[in-house]
Motif scaffolding. Structure first.
Motif, mmCIF file in Angstrom:
data_model
loop_
_atom_site.group_PDB
_atom_site.id
_atom_site.type_symbol
_atom_site.label_atom_id
_atom_site.label_comp_id
_atom_site.label_asym_id
_atom_site.label_seq_id
_atom_site.Cartn_x
_atom_site.Cartn_y
_atom_site.Cartn_z
ATOM 1 N N ARG A 1 0.808 -1.214 0.000
ATOM 2 C CA ARG A 1 0.000 0.000 0.000
ATOM 3 C C ARG A 1 0.845 1.269 0.000
ATOM 4 O O ARG A 1 0.322 2.363 -0.176
ATOM 5 C CB ARG A 1 -0.925 0.009 1.212
ATOM 6 C CG ARG A 1 -1.959 -1.095 1.167
ATOM 7 C CD ARG A 1 -2.942 -0.973 2.316
ATOM 8 N NE ARG A 1 -3.728 -2.179 2.433
ATOM 9 C CZ ARG A 1 -3.542 -3.108 3.344
ATOM 10 N NH1 ARG A 1 -2.625 -2.949 4.267
ATOM 11 N NH2 ARG A 1 -4.282 -4.186 3.367
ATOM 12 N N ALA A 2 2.141 1.143 0.211
ATOM 13 C CA ALA A 2 3.013 2.322 0.310
ATOM 14 C C ALA A 2 3.529 2.726 -1.064
ATOM 15 O O ALA A 2 4.381 2.073 -1.634
ATOM 16 C CB ALA A 2 4.178 2.031 1.247
ATOM 17 N N GLU A 3 2.967 3.793 -1.620
ATOM 18 C CA GLU A 3 3.473 4.311 -2.902
ATOM 19 C C GLU A 3 4.798 5.026 -2.682
ATOM 20 O O GLU A 3 5.711 4.927 -3.473
ATOM 21 C CB GLU A 3 2.456 5.259 -3.542
ATOM 22 C CG GLU A 3 2.968 5.997 -4.773
ATOM 23 C CD GLU A 3 3.426 5.102 -5.933
ATOM 24 O OE1 GLU A 3 4.143 5.607 -6.811
ATOM 25 O OE2 GLU A 3 3.099 3.900 -5.965
ATOM 26 N N SER A 4 4.891 5.731 -1.576
ATOM 27 C CA SER A 4 6.117 6.441 -1.258
ATOM 28 C C SER A 4 7.011 5.545 -0.401
ATOM 29 O O SER A 4 6.595 5.066 0.656
ATOM 30 C CB SER A 4 5.790 7.723 -0.497
ATOM 31 O OG SER A 4 6.972 8.374 -0.109
ATOM 32 N N ILE A 5 8.205 5.323 -0.882
ATOM 33 C CA ILE A 5 9.168 4.511 -0.139
ATOM 34 C C ILE A 5 10.224 5.460 0.418
ATOM 35 O O ILE A 5 10.930 6.126 -0.341
ATOM 36 C CB ILE A 5 9.807 3.447 -1.041
ATOM 37 C CG1 ILE A 5 8.745 2.484 -1.560
ATOM 38 C CG2 ILE A 5 10.914 2.705 -0.304
ATOM 39 C CD1 ILE A 5 9.208 1.544 -2.642
ATOM 40 N N ALA A 6 10.285 5.569 1.721
ATOM 41 C CA ALA A 6 11.290 6.400 2.388
ATOM 42 C C ALA A 6 11.801 5.590 3.571
ATOM 43 O O ALA A 6 11.024 5.214 4.443
ATOM 44 C CB ALA A 6 10.679 7.709 2.853
ATOM 45 N N CYS A 7 13.082 5.315 3.567
ATOM 46 C CA CYS A 7 13.619 4.441 4.598
ATOM 47 C C CYS A 7 15.120 4.628 4.750
ATOM 48 O O CYS A 7 15.749 5.334 3.968
ATOM 49 C CB CYS A 7 13.312 2.986 4.263
ATOM 50 S SG CYS A 7 14.033 2.442 2.690
ATOM 51 N N GLN A 8 15.654 3.954 5.743
ATOM 52 C CA GLN A 8 17.093 3.959 5.970
ATOM 53 C C GLN A 8 17.571 2.517 6.013
ATOM 54 O O GLN A 8 16.866 1.633 6.492
ATOM 55 C CB GLN A 8 17.428 4.636 7.288
ATOM 56 C CG GLN A 8 18.920 4.677 7.566
ATOM 57 C CD GLN A 8 19.268 5.518 8.776
ATOM 58 O OE1 GLN A 8 18.494 6.353 9.199
ATOM 59 N NE2 GLN A 8 20.439 5.289 9.315
ATOM 60 N N THR A 9 18.775 2.302 5.511
ATOM 61 C CA THR A 9 19.372 0.986 5.578
ATOM 62 C C THR A 9 20.875 1.131 5.746
ATOM 63 O O THR A 9 21.436 2.192 5.467
ATOM 64 C CB THR A 9 19.032 0.130 4.336
ATOM 65 O OG1 THR A 9 19.401 -1.220 4.587
ATOM 66 C CG2 THR A 9 19.688 0.645 3.089
#
Length: 177
Positions: free
Chosen positions: A38-46
């Motif tokens: 459901r997440a169109e926007s992907i914003a993350c840290q790795t």
């Protein structure tokens, strides 16, 4: 343009191959975000840190100047862009993304930055078959050490295999259209 980058960085850093990986995933929130359909926007840290064997190899490749390396990146993309890139097949080149690292030299931590511009090759069936990391523009350490670190990471076959393996885990779970 950052769309497919998330797929590649996840593949490189998050492949679940702990016994052979050479790296340990650290501080990752990307897989959880990416797996949410459901997440169109992907914003993350790795991020990652090297295992003991990779630390020894890095020290050997850097003539003993570097004994450890850990890195992190903040990623953002649109899920629909990722899907479009995967469906296009062939070589998928990604724009450079800044990665921040902490390497250890002479027992002292040194902040380092570089750009990661990976390319993943997809065959006609959409399966990842090869990858290149494209690490360049390493700053924070002098030459020739910067070149040695970049060459070590770019030539590491485990990182390339992890990138391919993770891409192949993610691709089948993407919507077909």
């Amino acid at each position: 343009m950052h769309c497919f980058f998330v797929l590649l960085v996840l593949a490189c850093l998050a492949a679940p191959l702990p016994a052979r990986a050479g790296v340990t995933l650290e501080g990752d929130t990307c897989r959880q975000v990416f797996d949410n359909p459901r997440a169109e926007s992907i914003a993350c840290q790795t991020g990652f840190r090297l295992d003991a064997a990779s630390q020894r190899q890095l020290a050997a490749n850097s003539f003993g100047f570097v004994s450890d390396l850990s890195c992190s990146a903040v990623l953002s993309a649109r899920r629909s862009d990722v899907i479009a890139r995967v469906q296009a097949r062939g070589d998928v080149a990604l724009p450079p993304q800044e990665v921040r690292c902490r390497l250890v030299s002479g027992g002292e931590p040194v902040p380092v930055r570089f750009h990661l511009a990976p390319v993943v090759r997809l065959d006609a069936a959409g399966k990842a078959v090869d990858a290149r990391l494209g690490i360049r523009d390493l700053t924070g350490i002098p030459e020739p050490l910067a070149t040695a670190v970049a060459e070590f990471l770019n030539s590491d076959p485990t990182l390339r295999r992890n990138l391919v393996a993770a891409a192949n885990q993610i691709i089948p779970n993407l919507p077909k259209r």
